[in-house]
Design an enzyme around this catalytic site. Structure first.
Site, PDB file in Angstrom:
ATOM      1  N   LYS A 172      19.624  32.320  25.184  1.00  0.00           N
ATOM      2  CA  LYS A 172      20.716  31.219  24.997  1.00  0.00           C
ATOM      3  C   LYS A 172      20.241  29.855  24.675  1.00  0.00           C
ATOM      4  CE  LYS A 172      23.549  28.762  27.409  1.00  0.00           C
ATOM      5  NZ  LYS A 172      23.612  27.577  26.320  1.00  0.00           N
ATOM      6  N   GLU A 245      13.520  26.627  36.663  1.00  0.00           N
ATOM      7  CA  GLU A 245      13.117  25.370  36.369  1.00  0.00           C
ATOM      8  C   GLU A 245      13.805  24.294  36.223  1.00  0.00           C
ATOM      9  OE1 GLU A 245       9.823  25.207  36.791  1.00  0.00           O
ATOM     10  OE2 GLU A 245       9.040  27.124  36.151  1.00  0.00           O
ATOM     11  N   CYS A 279      10.931  17.048  31.805  1.00  0.00           N
ATOM     12  CA  CYS A 279      11.183  17.307  33.138  1.00  0.00           C
ATOM     13  C   CYS A 279      10.108  16.538  34.007  1.00  0.00           C
ATOM     14  CB  CYS A 279      11.173  18.978  33.445  1.00  0.00           C
ATOM     15  SG  CYS A 279       9.953  19.863  32.904  1.00  0.00           S
ATOM     16  N   GLU A 376      17.306  11.053  38.261  1.00  0.00           N
ATOM     17  CA  GLU A 376      16.325  11.523  37.126  1.00  0.00           C
ATOM     18  C   GLU A 376      16.950  10.694  35.966  1.00  0.00           C
ATOM     19  OE1 GLU A 376      16.735  15.331  35.643  1.00  0.00           O
ATOM     20  OE2 GLU A 376      14.803  15.513  35.160  1.00  0.00           O
TER      21      GLU A 376
HETATM   22  P1  NAD Z   1      21.567  21.381  31.730  1.00  0.00           P
HETATM   23  O1  NAD Z   1      21.196  21.944  33.099  1.00  0.00           O
HETATM   24  O2  NAD Z   1      22.916  20.811  31.380  1.00  0.00           O
HETATM   25  O3  NAD Z   1      21.583  22.630  30.602  1.00  0.00           O
HETATM   26  C1  NAD Z   1      20.522  23.543  30.585  1.00  0.00           C
HETATM   27  C2  NAD Z   1      21.012  24.906  29.913  1.00  0.00           C
HETATM   28  O4  NAD Z   1      21.925  25.509  30.824  1.00  0.00           O
HETATM   29  C3  NAD Z   1      21.775  24.563  28.554  1.00  0.00           C
HETATM   30  O5  NAD Z   1      21.498  25.719  27.692  1.00  0.00           O
HETATM   31  C4  NAD Z   1      23.182  24.673  29.028  1.00  0.00           C
HETATM   32  O6  NAD Z   1      24.161  24.968  27.861  1.00  0.00           O
HETATM   33  C5  NAD Z   1      23.211  25.820  30.102  1.00  0.00           C
HETATM   34  N1  NAD Z   1      24.271  25.768  31.060  1.00  0.00           N
HETATM   35  C6  NAD Z   1      25.073  24.670  31.289  1.00  0.00           C
HETATM   36  N2  NAD Z   1      26.005  24.821  32.366  1.00  0.00           N
HETATM   37  C7  NAD Z   1      25.640  26.228  32.758  1.00  0.00           C
HETATM   38  C8  NAD Z   1      26.072  27.004  33.704  1.00  0.00           C
HETATM   39  N3  NAD Z   1      27.133  26.709  34.441  1.00  0.00           N
HETATM   40  N4  NAD Z   1      25.752  28.360  33.571  1.00  0.00           N
HETATM   41  C9  NAD Z   1      24.736  28.704  32.834  1.00  0.00           C
HETATM   42  N5  NAD Z   1      23.990  27.917  32.018  1.00  0.00           N
HETATM   43  C10 NAD Z   1      24.526  26.761  32.028  1.00  0.00           C
HETATM   44  O7  NAD Z   1      20.125  20.730  31.311  1.00  0.00           O
HETATM   45  P2  NAD Z   1      19.822  20.017  30.034  1.00  0.00           P
HETATM   46  O8  NAD Z   1      20.768  18.487  30.108  1.00  0.00           O
HETATM   47  O9  NAD Z   1      19.899  20.779  28.832  1.00  0.00           O
HETATM   48  O10 NAD Z   1      18.387  19.672  30.378  1.00  0.00           O
HETATM   49  C11 NAD Z   1      17.942  18.479  31.019  1.00  0.00           C
HETATM   50  C12 NAD Z   1      17.344  19.013  32.544  1.00  0.00           C
HETATM   51  O11 NAD Z   1      16.512  20.117  32.449  1.00  0.00           O
HETATM   52  C13 NAD Z   1      16.661  17.983  33.338  1.00  0.00           C
HETATM   53  O12 NAD Z   1      17.373  17.842  34.671  1.00  0.00           O
HETATM   54  C14 NAD Z   1      15.350  18.330  33.077  1.00  0.00           C
HETATM   55  O13 NAD Z   1      14.563  17.938  34.215  1.00  0.00           O
HETATM   56  C15 NAD Z   1      15.210  19.713  33.307  1.00  0.00           C
HETATM   57  N6  NAD Z   1      14.218  20.407  32.496  1.00  0.00           N
HETATM   58  C16 NAD Z   1      13.398  20.988  33.682  1.00  0.00           C
HETATM   59  C17 NAD Z   1      12.287  21.587  33.107  1.00  0.00           C
HETATM   60  C18 NAD Z   1      11.436  22.456  34.028  1.00  0.00           C
HETATM   61  O14 NAD Z   1      10.473  23.423  33.424  1.00  0.00           O
HETATM   62  N7  NAD Z   1      11.509  22.165  35.205  1.00  0.00           N
HETATM   63  C19 NAD Z   1      11.956  21.502  31.618  1.00  0.00           C
HETATM   64  C20 NAD Z   1      12.746  21.029  30.966  1.00  0.00           C
HETATM   65  C21 NAD Z   1      13.943  20.285  31.486  1.00  0.00           C
END
Ligand code: NAD
Length: 480
Positions: A172, A245, A279, A376
């Site tokens: 997804k 992650e 991230c 962040e």
């Molecule tokens: P997000 O948590 O809002 O969304 C990530 C994904 O989860 C999206 O596909 C979203 O549709 C889905 N999602 C949202 N709510 C959900 C739920 N309740 N259950 C299951 N899935 C759900 O994050 P974002 O804004 O898309 O990405 C930014 C964040 O991701 C930042 O905090 C960044 O640091 C982190 N990030 C971490 C890594 C890593 O490898 N550690 C890499 C990239 C980004």
């Protein structure tokens, strides 16, 4: 060569599937709708999971060499269509097209490398009377959830190891950046058995449906720590295996012996690459007081040369923030800094525009407890902080709920290694940053994650250990 301007559909059971409704995908450089992506219903998600379940027994029984070839095929398809992928990527994600192409080729490199990884068998005992070995068998159906900042690379970090080890997968993508992943699935349909690789896009309910699905055995999630906590909760119902992650608030520590001229450009991109939406971007830069002014000056000089604009325009170095929600968050953080009386070394004025453009913004030595230090940002906003002593800066760097990564910049590598070992993070780089490879385990400490991606540890997260132990002589067994 595919032009990528057709319809976007789900891939379920190897077929193109349309949905009753769609979601708008917006170009962050213009604020305009560029395409409609399918909005997967819960019934269609059930179909995707059921297809993955049906495909699992045959896929796990497929010889490893054939699974290797299938994973390598992803690399071939990505490389063959790299330019089209890159353009579509820029339209939906915002990053300049040359840098988008780097992600596509990086994803291809990842698939190629993972396709050659070994799945170890550990011999625990091989004595006269007994042999015991531990193998690594696939888990079953994997649900992979991907964020919008690296929509292709972070997707293949899940797809490649899951398929190599014999799992099937439902991916997804983020609703903000679904298009490249939907296209990849479309192009892979003819190369994989039906049901092995399914891709579903949709609205905010789709993630929770996937993580709560009773027939999904493992969730591999990349996103924010707040969402990660919800994923963990929802996965508890059937005790799904989990890899999370999550977010970070990485510190860079710049020691007084650095050559400022040499490191300034690297320090700049450590913080502002992908408009700060990484991230492992440097989100707090601690600079020793002896070189603070010189580093600040060099960063500001460099920032003035960086062109922020539409990623499709020639000469653009930095694209917009990827979506409106994130844009508003970053703008709010800047407004909070201004309202708190903090000084901007550069930036701070967000222009009125249709696109989500935020200028490079560097905040001058804000208090440690200010929001711009503690949160962040995930945008092009960097607090530059002054420090005096190593013990002090280590304590400040570690005073965070996050523990993703960090970096140390110094002419004295031995001293830097010593400081690195005191940081509470999954990775520490010295005199470089964001060097991540398919063979290197990557994961967060504290609330930055659970588990590992990449390296052999990352591969094994898609497996369950199975120990097979046998007596070499049945007679000996019967006597005992
Ligand atoms: P997000 O948590 O809002 O969304 C990530 C994904 O989860 C999206 O596909 C979203 O549709 C889905 N999602 C949202 N709510 C959900 C739920 N309740 N259950 C299951 N899935 C759900 O994050 P974002 O804004 O898309 O990405 C930014 C964040 O991701 C930042 O905090 C960044 O640091 C982190 N990030 C971490 C890594 C890593 O490898 N550690 C890499 C990239 C980004």
């Amino acid at each position: 060569m595919t032009r990528f301007d057709g319809d976007f559909t789900l891939t379920i059971d190897g077929r193109s599937v349309t949905t009753p409704t769609a979601i708008d995908v917006i170009n962050p450089a213009t604020g305009q709708v560029i395409a409609q992506a399918p909005d997967c219903t819960s019934v269609l998600l059930d179909e995707a999971v059921a297809a993955a379940r049906r495909a699992f027994p045959a896929w796990r029984a497929t010889p490893l060499e054939q699974r290797r070839a299938a994973v390598a095929k992803f690399a071939e398809v990505l490389a063959a269509h790299a330019q089209d992928f890159a353009r579509l990527f820029t339209l939906e994600q915002g990053r300049p097209v040359a840098k988008a192409a780097q992600e596509i080729m990086g994803a291809a490199f990842w698939c190629q490398t993972v396709s050659q990884q070994e799945i170890p068998v550990v011999v625990n005992e091989d004595s006269a009377e007994r042999r015991s070995e531990t193998r690594h068998v696939p888990i079953g159906v994997v649900g992979g959830i991907v964020p919008w900042n690296f929509p292709m690379l972070l997707g293949v970090w899940k797809i490649a190891p899951a398929l190599l080890t014999g799992n099937t997968i439902v991916i997804k993508p983020s609703p903000f950046t679904p298009l490249t992943m939907l296209k990849l699935a479309e192009l892979m349909r003819e190369h994989l058995p039906a049901g092995v690789f399914n891709v579903v896009s949709g609205g905010d309910q789709l993630g929770p449906w996937l993580t709560a699905h009773p027939d999904v055995d493992k969730v591999s999630f990349t996103g924010s720590s707040a969402t990660g906590r919800r994923v963990m909760e929802s996965a508890a119902a059937n005790l799904k295996r989990l890899t999370l992650e999550l977010g970070g608030n990485d510190a860079a520590i710049v020691m007084p012996d650095v050559n400022v001229e040499e490191v300034a450009e690297k320090l700049f991109w450590a913080a502002f690459g992908n408009s700060g939406q990484i991230c492992i971007a440097t989100k707090r830069m601690y600079v020793h007081k002896d070189v603070y002014d010189a580093v600040a000056h060099a960063l500001v000089e460099y920032a003035r040369k960086v062109k922020v604009g539409d990623g499709l325009d020639q000469g653009t170095d930095m694209g917009p923030v990827q979506n409106k929600v994130q844009f508003d968050r970053v703008k709010n953080l800047i407004e909070d800094a201004r309202a708190s009386g903090l000084n901007f070394l550069v930036g701070g004025d967000v222009p009125q525009a249709d696109g989500y453009f935020v200028p490079v913004t560097i905040v001058d030595n804000p208090p440690e407890n200010s929001r711009v230090v503690q949160e962040e940002a995930f945008g092009p906003v960097l607090p530059l902080l002054k420090f005096d002593e190593v013990d002090e800066v280590v304590a400040r760097a570690n005073a965070s709920e996050y523990g993703l990564a960090g970096s140390i910049w110094s002419a004295d590598v031995d001293k830097a290694v010593e400081i690195a070992s005191r940081l509470e993070t999954g990775t520490v780089w010295i005199n470089e940053t964001q060097y991540i490879m398919p063979w290197t385990p990557f994961g967060g400490h504290k609330q930055s994650g659970v588990g590992i991606e990449n390296g052999s540890e990352g591969l094994l997260e898609y497996t369950l250990p199975q120990t097979i132990s046998f007596r070499k002589s049945v007679a000996a067994s019967a006597e005992s």
